[in-house]
Design a protein around this motif. Sequence first.
Motif, PDB file in Angstrom:
ATOM      1  N   GLN A   1       0.827  -1.206   0.000  1.00  0.00           N
ATOM      2  CA  GLN A   1       0.000   0.000   0.000  1.00  0.00           C
ATOM      3  C   GLN A   1       0.866   1.262   0.000  1.00  0.00           C
ATOM      4  O   GLN A   1       0.593   2.202  -0.736  1.00  0.00           O
ATOM      5  CB  GLN A   1      -0.925  -0.003   1.224  1.00  0.00           C
ATOM      6  N   ARG A   2       1.901   1.268   0.835  1.00  0.00           N
ATOM      7  CA  ARG A   2       2.694   2.484   1.000  1.00  0.00           C
ATOM      8  C   ARG A   2       3.593   2.766  -0.207  1.00  0.00           C
ATOM      9  O   ARG A   2       3.646   3.888  -0.709  1.00  0.00           O
ATOM     10  CB  ARG A   2       3.538   2.387   2.265  1.00  0.00           C
ATOM     11  N   PHE A   3       4.317   1.737  -0.682  1.00  0.00           N
ATOM     12  CA  PHE A   3       5.331   1.974  -1.701  1.00  0.00           C
ATOM     13  C   PHE A   3       4.827   1.806  -3.129  1.00  0.00           C
ATOM     14  O   PHE A   3       5.474   2.249  -4.065  1.00  0.00           O
ATOM     15  CB  PHE A   3       6.532   1.057  -1.458  1.00  0.00           C
ATOM     16  N   PHE A   4       3.687   1.144  -3.289  1.00  0.00           N
ATOM     17  CA  PHE A   4       3.160   0.950  -4.628  1.00  0.00           C
ATOM     18  C   PHE A   4       1.795   1.590  -4.831  1.00  0.00           C
ATOM     19  O   PHE A   4       1.154   1.401  -5.853  1.00  0.00           O
ATOM     20  CB  PHE A   4       3.108  -0.541  -4.954  1.00  0.00           C
ATOM     21  N   GLY A   5       1.322   2.327  -3.816  1.00  0.00           N
ATOM     22  CA  GLY A   5       0.091   3.100  -3.956  1.00  0.00           C
ATOM     23  C   GLY A   5      -1.153   2.273  -4.183  1.00  0.00           C
ATOM     24  O   GLY A   5      -2.094   2.731  -4.837  1.00  0.00           O
ATOM     25  N   LYS A   6      -1.192   1.046  -3.652  1.00  0.00           N
ATOM     26  CA  LYS A   6      -2.321   0.167  -3.900  1.00  0.00           C
ATOM     27  C   LYS A   6      -3.322   0.182  -2.754  1.00  0.00           C
ATOM     28  O   LYS A   6      -2.979   0.442  -1.605  1.00  0.00           O
ATOM     29  CB  LYS A   6      -1.830  -1.270  -4.133  1.00  0.00           C
ATOM     30  N   THR A   7      -4.561  -0.104  -3.073  1.00  0.00           N
ATOM     31  CA  THR A   7      -5.581  -0.245  -2.053  1.00  0.00           C
ATOM     32  C   THR A   7      -5.358  -1.567  -1.319  1.00  0.00           C
ATOM     33  O   THR A   7      -4.604  -2.439  -1.782  1.00  0.00           O
ATOM     34  CB  THR A   7      -6.990  -0.254  -2.669  1.00  0.00           C
ATOM     35  N   PHE A   8      -6.042  -1.733  -0.207  1.00  0.00           N
ATOM     36  CA  PHE A   8      -5.924  -2.980   0.547  1.00  0.00           C
ATOM     37  C   PHE A   8      -6.299  -4.192  -0.309  1.00  0.00           C
ATOM     38  O   PHE A   8      -5.535  -5.167  -0.375  1.00  0.00           O
ATOM     39  CB  PHE A   8      -6.783  -2.902   1.815  1.00  0.00           C
ATOM     40  N   PRO A   9      -7.458  -4.199  -1.001  1.00  0.00           N
ATOM     41  CA  PRO A   9      -7.809  -5.373  -1.818  1.00  0.00           C
ATOM     42  C   PRO A   9      -6.783  -5.658  -2.913  1.00  0.00           C
ATOM     43  O   PRO A   9      -6.441  -6.810  -3.158  1.00  0.00           O
ATOM     44  CB  PRO A   9      -9.175  -5.002  -2.413  1.00  0.00           C
ATOM     45  N   GLU A  10      -6.299  -4.603  -3.572  1.00  0.00           N
ATOM     46  CA  GLU A  10      -5.313  -4.802  -4.626  1.00  0.00           C
ATOM     47  C   GLU A  10      -4.039  -5.410  -4.075  1.00  0.00           C
ATOM     48  O   GLU A  10      -3.416  -6.287  -4.704  1.00  0.00           O
ATOM     49  CB  GLU A  10      -5.006  -3.461  -5.306  1.00  0.00           C
ATOM     50  N   ALA A  11      -3.627  -4.967  -2.888  1.00  0.00           N
ATOM     51  CA  ALA A  11      -2.409  -5.490  -2.276  1.00  0.00           C
ATOM     52  C   ALA A  11      -2.560  -6.971  -1.937  1.00  0.00           C
ATOM     53  O   ALA A  11      -1.656  -7.778  -2.177  1.00  0.00           O
ATOM     54  CB  ALA A  11      -2.065  -4.691  -1.023  1.00  0.00           C
ATOM     55  N   VAL A  12      -3.713  -7.356  -1.372  1.00  0.00           N
ATOM     56  CA  VAL A  12      -3.933  -8.758  -1.007  1.00  0.00           C
ATOM     57  C   VAL A  12      -3.921  -9.645  -2.248  1.00  0.00           C
ATOM     58  O   VAL A  12      -3.295 -10.713  -2.261  1.00  0.00           O
ATOM     59  CB  VAL A  12      -5.266  -8.915  -0.239  1.00  0.00           C
ATOM     60  N   VAL A  13      -4.591  -9.208  -3.307  1.00  0.00           N
ATOM     61  CA  VAL A  13      -4.631  -9.985  -4.551  1.00  0.00           C
ATOM     62  C   VAL A  13      -3.228 -10.164  -5.107  1.00  0.00           C
ATOM     63  O   VAL A  13      -2.816 -11.269  -5.480  1.00  0.00           O
ATOM     64  CB  VAL A  13      -5.543  -9.302  -5.600  1.00  0.00           C
ATOM     65  N   PHE A  14      -2.470  -9.087  -5.144  1.00  0.00           N
ATOM     66  CA  PHE A  14      -1.108  -9.144  -5.697  1.00  0.00           C
ATOM     67  C   PHE A  14      -0.201 -10.053  -4.875  1.00  0.00           C
ATOM     68  O   PHE A  14       0.503 -10.917  -5.406  1.00  0.00           O
ATOM     69  CB  PHE A  14      -0.502  -7.748  -5.759  1.00  0.00           C
ATOM     70  N   LEU A  15      -0.193  -9.866  -3.569  1.00  0.00           N
ATOM     71  CA  LEU A  15       0.705 -10.631  -2.711  1.00  0.00           C
ATOM     72  C   LEU A  15       0.370 -12.119  -2.709  1.00  0.00           C
ATOM     73  O   LEU A  15       1.244 -12.953  -2.455  1.00  0.00           O
ATOM     74  CB  LEU A  15       0.659 -10.071  -1.285  1.00  0.00           C
ATOM     75  N   ASN A  16      -0.888 -12.442  -3.018  1.00  0.00           N
ATOM     76  CA  ASN A  16      -1.275 -13.850  -3.089  1.00  0.00           C
ATOM     77  C   ASN A  16      -1.118 -14.422  -4.492  1.00  0.00           C
ATOM     78  O   ASN A  16      -1.605 -15.516  -4.783  1.00  0.00           O
ATOM     79  CB  ASN A  16      -2.719 -14.026  -2.612  1.00  0.00           C
ATOM     80  N   GLY A  17      -0.447 -13.665  -5.368  1.00  0.00           N
ATOM     81  CA  GLY A  17      -0.132 -14.184  -6.687  1.00  0.00           C
ATOM     82  C   GLY A  17      -1.190 -13.961  -7.729  1.00  0.00           C
ATOM     83  O   GLY A  17      -1.112 -14.528  -8.830  1.00  0.00           O
ATOM     84  N   GLY A  18      -2.182 -13.113  -7.433  1.00  0.00           N
ATOM     85  CA  GLY A  18      -3.243 -12.832  -8.397  1.00  0.00           C
ATOM     86  C   GLY A  18      -2.714 -12.055  -9.586  1.00  0.00           C
ATOM     87  O   GLY A  18      -1.784 -11.262  -9.474  1.00  0.00           O
ATOM     88  N   SER A  19      -3.308 -12.269 -10.755  1.00  0.00           N
ATOM     89  CA  SER A  19      -2.842 -11.612 -11.976  1.00  0.00           C
ATOM     90  C   SER A  19      -3.558 -10.304 -12.244  1.00  0.00           C
ATOM     91  O   SER A  19      -3.228  -9.599 -13.185  1.00  0.00           O
ATOM     92  CB  SER A  19      -3.060 -12.543 -13.174  1.00  0.00           C
ATOM     93  N   SER A  20      -4.537  -9.960 -11.401  1.00  0.00           N
ATOM     94  CA  SER A  20      -5.356  -8.787 -11.699  1.00  0.00           C
ATOM     95  C   SER A  20      -4.792  -7.501 -11.134  1.00  0.00           C
ATOM     96  O   SER A  20      -5.373  -6.444 -11.306  1.00  0.00           O
ATOM     97  CB  SER A  20      -6.771  -8.990 -11.133  1.00  0.00           C
ATOM     98  N   ALA A  21      -3.662  -7.593 -10.441  1.00  0.00           N
ATOM     99  CA  ALA A  21      -3.138  -6.382  -9.796  1.00  0.00           C
ATOM    100  C   ALA A  21      -1.643  -6.306  -9.951  1.00  0.00           C
ATOM    101  O   ALA A  21      -0.888  -6.691  -9.086  1.00  0.00           O
ATOM    102  CB  ALA A  21      -3.515  -6.367  -8.317  1.00  0.00           C
ATOM    103  N   GLN A  22      -1.196  -5.878 -11.104  1.00  0.00           N
ATOM    104  CA  GLN A  22       0.235  -5.699 -11.314  1.00  0.00           C
ATOM    105  C   GLN A  22       0.637  -4.355 -10.725  1.00  0.00           C
ATOM    106  O   GLN A  22       0.102  -3.319 -11.100  1.00  0.00           O
ATOM    107  CB  GLN A  22       0.584  -5.743 -12.796  1.00  0.00           C
ATOM    108  N   LEU A  23       1.613  -4.369  -9.818  1.00  0.00           N
ATOM    109  CA  LEU A  23       2.019  -3.143  -9.141  1.00  0.00           C
ATOM    110  C   LEU A  23       2.998  -2.360  -9.996  1.00  0.00           C
ATOM    111  O   LEU A  23       3.958  -2.903 -10.519  1.00  0.00           O
ATOM    112  CB  LEU A  23       2.676  -3.474  -7.795  1.00  0.00           C
ATOM    113  N   ILE A  24       2.748  -1.097 -10.101  1.00  0.00           N
ATOM    114  CA  ILE A  24       3.668  -0.204 -10.808  1.00  0.00           C
ATOM    115  C   ILE A  24       4.080   0.872  -9.841  1.00  0.00           C
ATOM    116  O   ILE A  24       3.263   1.670  -9.390  1.00  0.00           O
ATOM    117  CB  ILE A  24       2.997   0.433 -12.049  1.00  0.00           C
ATOM    118  N   GLN A  25       5.376   0.880  -9.475  1.00  0.00           N
ATOM    119  CA  GLN A  25       5.845   1.836  -8.488  1.00  0.00           C
ATOM    120  C   GLN A  25       5.871   3.234  -9.082  1.00  0.00           C
ATOM    121  O   GLN A  25       6.318   3.450 -10.198  1.00  0.00           O
ATOM    122  CB  GLN A  25       7.245   1.448  -8.004  1.00  0.00           C
TER     123      GLN A  25
END
Length: 316
Positions: A72-96
Amino acid sequence: MSKSNYVSFSKEEIDRAKHTDLASLLMSMGETVKRSGSEHEWLDGGRKVTIRGNVWYHQYEQVGGDAIDFAQRFFGKTFPEAVVFLNGGSSAQLIQSSPAEKEKKPFALPPKNDTMRRVFGYLCQGRGIDREVLQTFVRKGMVYESSDYHNAVFVGYDKENIARHAHKRGSHSQSSYKGNADSSDPAFSFHWNGSSGKLYLFEAPIDMLSFISMHRNHWQQHSYAAACSVSDVVLFQCMKDIGNIDKVYLCLDNDDVGQSANRRIAAKLEGIGVEYEILVPQLKDWNEDLTSGCAAVQLEPESEESEEESCQALSL
């Protein structure tokens, strides 16, 4: 992520995301991560971030957290987006993105609801906060319920009584949402100014209210601050504004991040000749102690508060 795309996560999914190994994650994204003893170091725009497993600490900004907080802090993501990404989901590619790319919004308090029914239920029944203690903060406009998401809002004021900080906490029993309003000033996060010369520092507003609930006798005489992080910024601002603080109690969480911050802040206080004491909750934090029925930590005799009186808040 819009409300229409809201995703409900299980406790296991959230825990798994929280415990993501951050060094491995960053290296998989092509980031440069250096090992330093048992820890790793990563640079946030030239400023060092220390990483140990799933926890991190920003050395310059003096804040830290778990893997979800990191995303959330370093990649500007919402809580749901962060959970999806960290669990390997393909719907939330983080762009710093760099801080310069983020438009800074002016500080504004969340809209206030006409009632506090949900927040009182959440804090008093769900979290065990003493009702009279909570009402004291409500009467001063320091706690209220937002009208948009029914969050509990904890307001921090400066010495001119101007709101400068707002911490939001989801009031649904299954909600893990927490965050600060845009452009909140961490120097004025949720705090109470007393007259006794003693100041207690906590990580979160609910922990601060939990501790007070366990030590209600003459509590208003003392000063309390919730950093809404593990920063010491609000501590030193309170010391400056109050002027007569002669002892600080460091009451951060009973985990690696909290206790590391306790030691760091203690070293600063020792360096300027301020007396301090570290108080550690028996469980993870003070709210867990309160709701589990742990015996309250014994305060100094001058409080004239027995352990029996301290624990009365456990039977609301």
